[in-house]
Design an enzyme around this catalytic site. Structure first.
Site, PDB file in Angstrom:
ATOM      1  N   GLU A 158       0.822  -1.210   0.000  1.00 54.88           N
ATOM      2  CA  GLU A 158       0.000   0.000   0.000  1.00 54.88           C
ATOM      3  C   GLU A 158       0.857   1.262   0.000  1.00 54.88           C
ATOM      4  O   GLU A 158       0.552   2.232  -0.690  1.00 54.88           O
ATOM      5  CB  GLU A 158      -0.942  -0.005   1.202  1.00 54.88           C
ATOM      6  CG  GLU A 158      -2.152  -0.908   1.049  1.00 54.88           C
ATOM      7  CD  GLU A 158      -3.153  -0.383   0.025  1.00 54.88           C
ATOM      8  OE1 GLU A 158      -3.047   0.802  -0.362  1.00 54.88           O
ATOM      9  OE2 GLU A 158      -4.040  -1.155  -0.387  1.00 54.88           O
ATOM     10  N   GLU A 161       2.293   1.718  -3.467  1.00 55.05           N
ATOM     11  CA  GLU A 161       1.287   2.121  -4.438  1.00 55.05           C
ATOM     12  C   GLU A 161       0.896   3.581  -4.263  1.00 55.05           C
ATOM     13  O   GLU A 161       0.726   4.304  -5.256  1.00 55.05           O
ATOM     14  CB  GLU A 161       0.046   1.236  -4.303  1.00 55.05           C
ATOM     15  CG  GLU A 161       0.238  -0.185  -4.796  1.00 55.05           C
ATOM     16  CD  GLU A 161      -0.999  -1.047  -4.606  1.00 55.05           C
ATOM     17  OE1 GLU A 161      -0.973  -2.217  -5.030  1.00 55.05           O
ATOM     18  OE2 GLU A 161      -1.996  -0.554  -4.032  1.00 55.05           O
ATOM     19  N   GLU A 162       0.737   4.029  -3.028  1.00 55.78           N
ATOM     20  CA  GLU A 162       0.237   5.385  -2.786  1.00 55.78           C
ATOM     21  C   GLU A 162       1.324   6.451  -2.880  1.00 55.78           C
ATOM     22  O   GLU A 162       1.040   7.579  -3.293  1.00 55.78           O
ATOM     23  CB  GLU A 162      -0.434   5.455  -1.414  1.00 55.78           C
ATOM     24  CG  GLU A 162      -1.733   4.677  -1.325  1.00 55.78           C
ATOM     25  CD  GLU A 162      -2.526   4.990  -0.075  1.00 55.78           C
ATOM     26  OE1 GLU A 162      -2.050   5.812   0.749  1.00 55.78           O
ATOM     27  OE2 GLU A 162      -3.634   4.433   0.083  1.00 55.78           O
TER      28      GLU A 162
END
Length: 280
Positions: A158, A161-162
């Site tokens: 995460e 990805e962010e």
């Protein structure tokens, strides 16, 4: 070759393809197209057969392309248990005693990623969607764990990805349980401490409005952080961890007793090692 069952009236019906589960039940997993009338006849014959065998829970797994068989299944006493993108699962309890069928999954699992650099700056983002959209609130990266994904792996994914930042998992610091969240389910949020391996930010344009490294005192000074206890605790956990006053939980691989599958137990390694050392 399909098993044949002879009903009382002498009529022969093919039983549905099925296999036993581990709880004295049976799972019928359909794959080939079937006429609803033919399916209904075979289902009734199969239920009669399974009752004679003393089966308890009967599961019918229908691929999405066989959704036309749902009405027939429901008319025979089945109810929805859960659904996935490619199939529906219905279940029926045959004995007259109270059902012990387990409920559908009740929780969604999410992560909050706490990443602090050597300057005591916290990696924070502003979300482009959701309740915090357009409010100028800086928060830690969060996300939902994928099916079959471990918590520590989901946290690393995460963040990447962010924000584009590479990290390694350090510890699980805390978790929060909340009820009546998405679709009435409960929600588990695991707060994870990660160590940054890179520092250049390349935000995800789809979900993230902005991302930056923010001094901890600036994060703590946000009215939103001061008002909402979860975000205040995130700051307190950061400070306690950085100052050496807090020890979280690290994953240790374990093997299942039932099928030798690998999973992870999160434990306080520091205190455990201290006890083992004292005993030796």
């Amino acid at each position: 070759m399909e098993e044949v069952f002879v009903q009382n009236g002498g009529k022969k019906d093919y039983l549905l393809p099925a296999y036993d589960d581990d709880h004295e039940g049976v799972i019928a997993e359909l794959k080939e197209p079937m006429d609803p009338t033919n399916f209904g006849s075979r289902l009734r014959a199969s239920l009669f057969h399974w009752k004679l065998q003393g089966k308890k829970g009967v599961w019918i797994k229908l691929p999405i392309q066989l959704a036309n068989l749902v009405e027939t299944t429901v008319k025979e006493g089945f109810w929805y248990h859960h659904a996935e993108p490619d199939y529906l699962m219905l279940v029926n309890w045959l004995p007259v005693i109270d059902s012990t069928i387990p409920a559908n999954a009740t929780h969604r699992v999410g992560i909050g990623a706490i990443i602090v650099n050597d300057k005591r700056e916290l990696l924070v983002v502003q979300e482009k969607n959701g309740r915090l959209k357009g409010k100028g609130i800086w928060k830690i990266p969060t996300g939902v764990i994928d099916q079959g994904e471990d918590i520590f792996a989901g946290a690393i994914r995460e963040v990447k990805e962010e924000t584009g930042v590479d990290t390694e998992f350090v510890e699980l610091l805390a978790f929060r349980q909340m009820h009546k969240a998405l679709f009435g389910k409960s929600d588990l949020l695991f707060l994870c401490m990660l160590r940054p391996l890179s520092f250049e930010i390349q935000k995800q344009d789809l979900e993230i409005e902005a991302a930056q490294w923010m001094p901890l005192d600036e994060y703590a000074a946000q009215p939103f952080t001061q008002k909402h206890s979860l975000y205040k605790y995130i700051n307190d956990l950061c400070l306690a961890k950085l100052d050496g006053f807090y020890t979280g939980f690290t994953p240790r691989p374990i093997t299942s007793y039932f099928n030798d599958s690998m999973s992870y137990l999160y434990l306080n390694k520091q205190d455990l090692n201290r006890r083992v050392f004292s005993l030796n």
